[in-house]
Scaffold this motif. Structure first.
Motif, PDB file in Angstrom:
ATOM      1  N   PRO A  19       0.738  -1.223   0.029  1.00  0.00           N
ATOM      2  CA  PRO A  19      -0.138  -0.114   0.107  1.00  0.00           C
ATOM      3  C   PRO A  19       0.811   1.219  -0.232  1.00  0.00           C
ATOM      4  CG  PRO A  19      -0.986  -1.664   1.308  1.00  0.00           C
ATOM      5  CD  PRO A  19       0.371  -2.170   1.196  1.00  0.00           C
ATOM      6  N   ARG A  20       1.787   1.229   0.771  1.00  0.00           N
ATOM      7  CA  ARG A  20       2.905   2.348   0.577  1.00  0.00           C
ATOM      8  C   ARG A  20       3.227   2.698  -0.679  1.00  0.00           C
ATOM      9  NH1 ARG A  20       5.049   4.728   5.069  1.00  0.00           N
ATOM     10  NH2 ARG A  20       4.792   3.149   6.392  1.00  0.00           N
ATOM     11  N   GLU A  21       3.842   1.567  -1.312  1.00  0.00           N
ATOM     12  CA  GLU A  21       4.417   1.792  -2.484  1.00  0.00           C
ATOM     13  C   GLU A  21       3.362   2.179  -3.674  1.00  0.00           C
ATOM     14  OE1 GLU A  21       7.745  -1.481  -2.605  1.00  0.00           O
ATOM     15  OE2 GLU A  21       5.980  -1.879  -2.945  1.00  0.00           O
ATOM     16  N   ILE A  22       2.148   1.900  -3.608  1.00  0.00           N
ATOM     17  CA  ILE A  22       0.895   2.076  -4.552  1.00  0.00           C
ATOM     18  C   ILE A  22       0.842   3.818  -4.320  1.00  0.00           C
ATOM     19  CG2 ILE A  22      -1.488   1.910  -4.778  1.00  0.00           C
ATOM     20  CD1 ILE A  22      -1.242  -1.038  -3.791  1.00  0.00           C
ATOM     21  N   VAL A  23       0.750   4.233  -2.920  1.00  0.00           N
ATOM     22  CA  VAL A  23       0.442   5.497  -2.665  1.00  0.00           C
ATOM     23  C   VAL A  23       1.561   6.523  -3.470  1.00  0.00           C
ATOM     24  CG1 VAL A  23       0.285   7.360  -0.950  1.00  0.00           C
ATOM     25  CG2 VAL A  23      -1.019   5.286  -0.830  1.00  0.00           C
ATOM     26  N   ALA A  24       3.033   5.871  -3.073  1.00  0.00           N
ATOM     27  CA  ALA A  24       4.146   6.428  -3.887  1.00  0.00           C
ATOM     28  C   ALA A  24       3.945   6.737  -5.407  1.00  0.00           C
ATOM     29  CB  ALA A  24       5.345   5.822  -3.420  1.00  0.00           C
ATOM     30  N   GLU A  25       3.274   5.689  -6.023  1.00  0.00           N
ATOM     31  CA  GLU A  25       2.908   5.783  -7.313  1.00  0.00           C
ATOM     32  C   GLU A  25       2.052   6.663  -7.824  1.00  0.00           C
ATOM     33  OE1 GLU A  25       4.559   4.241 -10.100  1.00  0.00           O
ATOM     34  OE2 GLU A  25       6.043   3.515  -8.378  1.00  0.00           O
ATOM     35  N   LEU A  26       0.953   6.771  -7.188  1.00  0.00           N
ATOM     36  CA  LEU A  26      -0.087   7.762  -7.294  1.00  0.00           C
ATOM     37  C   LEU A  26       0.323   9.073  -6.875  1.00  0.00           C
ATOM     38  CD1 LEU A  26      -3.199   6.067  -5.294  1.00  0.00           C
ATOM     39  CD2 LEU A  26      -2.801   6.156  -7.944  1.00  0.00           C
ATOM     40  N   ASP A  27       1.354   9.517  -5.967  1.00  0.00           N
ATOM     41  CA  ASP A  27       1.977  10.774  -5.757  1.00  0.00           C
ATOM     42  C   ASP A  27       2.626  11.147  -6.900  1.00  0.00           C
ATOM     43  OD1 ASP A  27       1.159  10.935  -3.149  1.00  0.00           O
ATOM     44  OD2 ASP A  27       2.878   9.912  -2.274  1.00  0.00           O
ATOM     45  N   ARG A  45      -4.553  -3.713  -2.766  1.00  0.00           N
ATOM     46  CA  ARG A  45      -3.872  -4.716  -1.752  1.00  0.00           C
ATOM     47  C   ARG A  45      -4.793  -5.741  -1.481  1.00  0.00           C
ATOM     48  NH1 ARG A  45       1.409  -6.472  -1.687  1.00  0.00           N
ATOM     49  NH2 ARG A  45       1.830  -7.678   0.129  1.00  0.00           N
ATOM     50  N   ASN A  46      -6.029  -5.485  -1.021  1.00  0.00           N
ATOM     51  CA  ASN A  46      -6.851  -6.549  -0.653  1.00  0.00           C
ATOM     52  C   ASN A  46      -7.103  -7.497  -1.883  1.00  0.00           C
ATOM     53  OD1 ASN A  46      -7.203  -5.925   1.829  1.00  0.00           O
ATOM     54  ND2 ASN A  46      -8.825  -4.626   1.748  1.00  0.00           N
ATOM     55  N   ARG A  47      -7.235  -7.030  -3.116  1.00  0.00           N
ATOM     56  CA  ARG A  47      -7.204  -8.099  -4.205  1.00  0.00           C
ATOM     57  C   ARG A  47      -6.136  -9.318  -4.273  1.00  0.00           C
ATOM     58  NH1 ARG A  47      -9.823  -4.895  -9.202  1.00  0.00           N
ATOM     59  NH2 ARG A  47     -11.980  -5.176  -8.539  1.00  0.00           N
ATOM     60  N   TYR A  48      -4.976  -8.578  -3.915  1.00  0.00           N
ATOM     61  CA  TYR A  48      -4.112  -9.566  -3.924  1.00  0.00           C
ATOM     62  C   TYR A  48      -4.014 -10.574  -2.496  1.00  0.00           C
ATOM     63  CZ  TYR A  48       0.721 -11.365  -2.389  1.00  0.00           C
ATOM     64  OH  TYR A  48       1.878 -12.247  -2.157  1.00  0.00           O
ATOM     65  N   ARG A  49      -4.415  -9.959  -1.380  1.00  0.00           N
ATOM     66  CA  ARG A  49      -4.708 -10.705  -0.241  1.00  0.00           C
ATOM     67  C   ARG A  49      -5.892 -12.047  -0.523  1.00  0.00           C
ATOM     68  NH1 ARG A  49      -4.651  -5.223   3.072  1.00  0.00           N
ATOM     69  NH2 ARG A  49      -2.338  -5.100   3.492  1.00  0.00           N
ATOM     70  N   ARG A  50      -6.961 -11.557  -1.285  1.00  0.00           N
ATOM     71  CA  ARG A  50      -7.997 -12.261  -1.518  1.00  0.00           C
ATOM     72  C   ARG A  50      -7.416 -13.542  -2.405  1.00  0.00           C
ATOM     73  NH1 ARG A  50     -11.506 -12.201  -6.134  1.00  0.00           N
ATOM     74  NH2 ARG A  50     -13.057 -13.583  -5.782  1.00  0.00           N
ATOM     75  N   GLN A  51      -6.613 -13.303  -3.258  1.00  0.00           N
ATOM     76  CA  GLN A  51      -5.972 -14.080  -4.281  1.00  0.00           C
ATOM     77  C   GLN A  51      -5.293 -15.427  -3.572  1.00  0.00           C
ATOM     78  OE1 GLN A  51      -2.699 -13.071  -6.282  1.00  0.00           O
ATOM     79  NE2 GLN A  51      -2.481 -14.941  -7.510  1.00  0.00           N
ATOM     80  N   ARG A  52      -4.763 -14.895  -2.317  1.00  0.00           N
ATOM     81  CA  ARG A  52      -4.068 -16.116  -1.383  1.00  0.00           C
ATOM     82  C   ARG A  52      -4.872 -16.798  -0.700  1.00  0.00           C
ATOM     83  NH1 ARG A  52       1.134 -13.147   1.092  1.00  0.00           N
ATOM     84  NH2 ARG A  52       1.833 -15.275   0.913  1.00  0.00           N
TER      85      ARG A  52
END
Length: 463
Positions: A19-27, A45-52
């Motif tokens: 999530p921190r890296e996603i925010v950095a990309e959006l910044d 990120r929850n989509r990745y968590r759901r995948q697992r």
């Protein structure tokens, strides 16, 4: 129990970003709005968590839909759009005000899912085209050589004669010379004729009504024999012909059934729908106003967001795990004016802050494709160098803030109108100013926009 399978592109990318890296990309693209960025980063990120998770549990984990509340021009749409690009997910932005309750003339709410499927089909098809492009280009090259150098007819003495063998050898050598010239670009000025097919469109008018909007498309797809289209000869230059034939060959190599299946899966597991202007349908029946269908629209949208199955021309699509991001200014209405059931489907609410002078300064300079960088690059195509001083940028931000305060606050979109007026003269004369360098400082800004700064009647300046 086996984990649920998500599309590789979105799953692998979401897995690689915290999530921190996603925010950095959006910044890199959107200034400020930390709360909204955090919310969408967690959702991705929850989509990745759901995948697992095991498949049984994964089916039970619903996406946490987001409601963004904030005035226009503060970055709501851009955050959602950038998130979708980051995840390589099918993304659709649509205004909720386009829909009407069943029984009224307007768009059917299910059409948003069909539109999302079309976007996913295009995404997957383009990916497949890249995979088969090399093979398709080879086949297209052979077809183009046949057009440039038609094969010779059969020898009257038969294929076993010495003359026939020599003719084939000569034909092959000539074809290879043409191939070398084609690849070297020496045949680019020549033209060839190619038979193309125009896809026919039904000539009848569609019946008005929310469920009838796609009749023409569906009939054409279900009964292609009724609308076969016309073929005609078209002239192409050699490079254009090669591109056209490459596209034709790639379509032959692509399994559209597999594309449809992959696209439907991608929509179901990774689709994102951005419902803008949801505040426009927040009125209740019985409230003042001419539109009595607003609550009906909410009730029609509700099953889509809760999770239902929508019939599309590519197959059935379940919306249970599509992520919905709704947004609205809520100047007149408020989120509590939405029907309770719809409110409950947006558990995450974030308020976006209005933008002021300091944010405008950052928007002008910080993002990867900041406005100052865009205008500088545009003028550079004319050989003109634009240099913006820091005090000029600050003055532009001040004026944009001033106009927003005195008239309608349209957020960062005001910067576009101010910059267009500021650079109007430079843009007009740029072709004659090639090779020169122009400094845009605070004095230049004041000179070009002095009337705006002094006038209380800003409407005269169309800003």
């Amino acid at each position: 129990m086996t984990p649920i399978h998500l599309p590789e592109t979105s799953a692998s990318l979401a897995a690689s970003l915290t999530p921190r890296e996603i925010v950095a990309e959006l910044d890199k693209h959107v200034v400020g709005q930390a709360a909204a960025k955090r919310a969408v980063a967690i959702a991705l990120r929850n989509r990745y968590r759901r995948q697992r998770l095991p498949a049984e549990m994964a089916e039970e984990v619903a996406p946490k839909n987001i409601l963004m509340i904030g005035p226009t021009g503060v970055g709501k749409t851009e955050i959602a759009r950038r998130l979708a690009r980051l995840a390589q997910s099918p993304f659709l932005k649509i205004e909720a005000s386009k829909f009407t309750e069943v029984g009224y003339v307007g768009r059917d709410v299910e059409s948003m899912v069909r539109d999302l499927v079309e976007i996913a089909i295009k995404m997957v098809r383009e990916e497949r085209e890249i995979e088969v492009r090399e093979k398709a280009r080879q086949a297209a090259e052979e077809r183009l050589l046949d057009l440039l150098l038609p094969p010779s007819g059969p020898s009257p003495l038969g294929d076993q004669s010495t003359d026939a063998a020599m003719a084939r050898e000569h034909q092959s050598a000539t074809r290879e010379r043409f191939r070398e010239q084609l690849r070297a670009g020496r045949l680019d000025t020549r033209t060839v004729e190619i038979e193309t097919r125009d896809r026919a469109t039904p000539s009848f008018e569609l019946i008005a009504g929310s469920s009838m909007e796609e009749i023409g498309v569906n009939l054409r797809d279900m009964m292609p024999g009724f609308f076969p289209g016309r073929t005609r000869q078209r002239k192409f230059t050699v490079p254009d012909a090669l591109e056209h034939l490459t596209h034709e060959e790639s379509q032959k190599l692509i399994d559209m059934d597999a594309v449809s299946k992959a696209a439907l899966h991608r929509v179901e597991q990774a689709g994102i729908i951005f419902l803008d202007e949801i505040d426009k349908i927040a009125g209740r029946e019985g409230a003042q106003g001419p539109d009595v269908s607003r609550e009906g629209v909410q009730r029609d949208i509700l099953p889509i967001i809760e999770g239902t199955t929508v019939n599309t021309k590519y197959g059935m699509v379940k919306t249970d795990h599509v992520l919905f991001i709704a947004a609205g200014a809520f100047h007149v209405s408020k989120p509590s004016d939405l029907i309770p059931e719809l409110q409950g489907r947006f558990p995450i609410r974030v308020e976006l802050e209005p933008l002021g002078r300091d944010e405008f300064v950052r928007i002008l300079t910080e993002p990867r494709n900041a406005l100052i960088k865009q205008y500088t690059a545009l003028m550079a195509t004319e050989g003109l160098t634009l240099d913006f001083s820091q005090d000029a940028i600050e003055r532009i931000a001040e004026l944009a803030t001033l106009v927003n305060e005195r008239t309608e606050n349209i957020g960062a979109r005001r910067l576009h109108t101010v910059l267009e007026r500021l650079l109007d003269e430079v843009s007009f004369h740029a072709p004659e100013l090639g090779g020169r360098s122009i400094m845009i400082d605070a004095a230049y800004v004041d000179r070009m926009l002095a009337d705006i700064a002094r006038s209380d009647d800003l409407s005269r300046y169309i800003l």
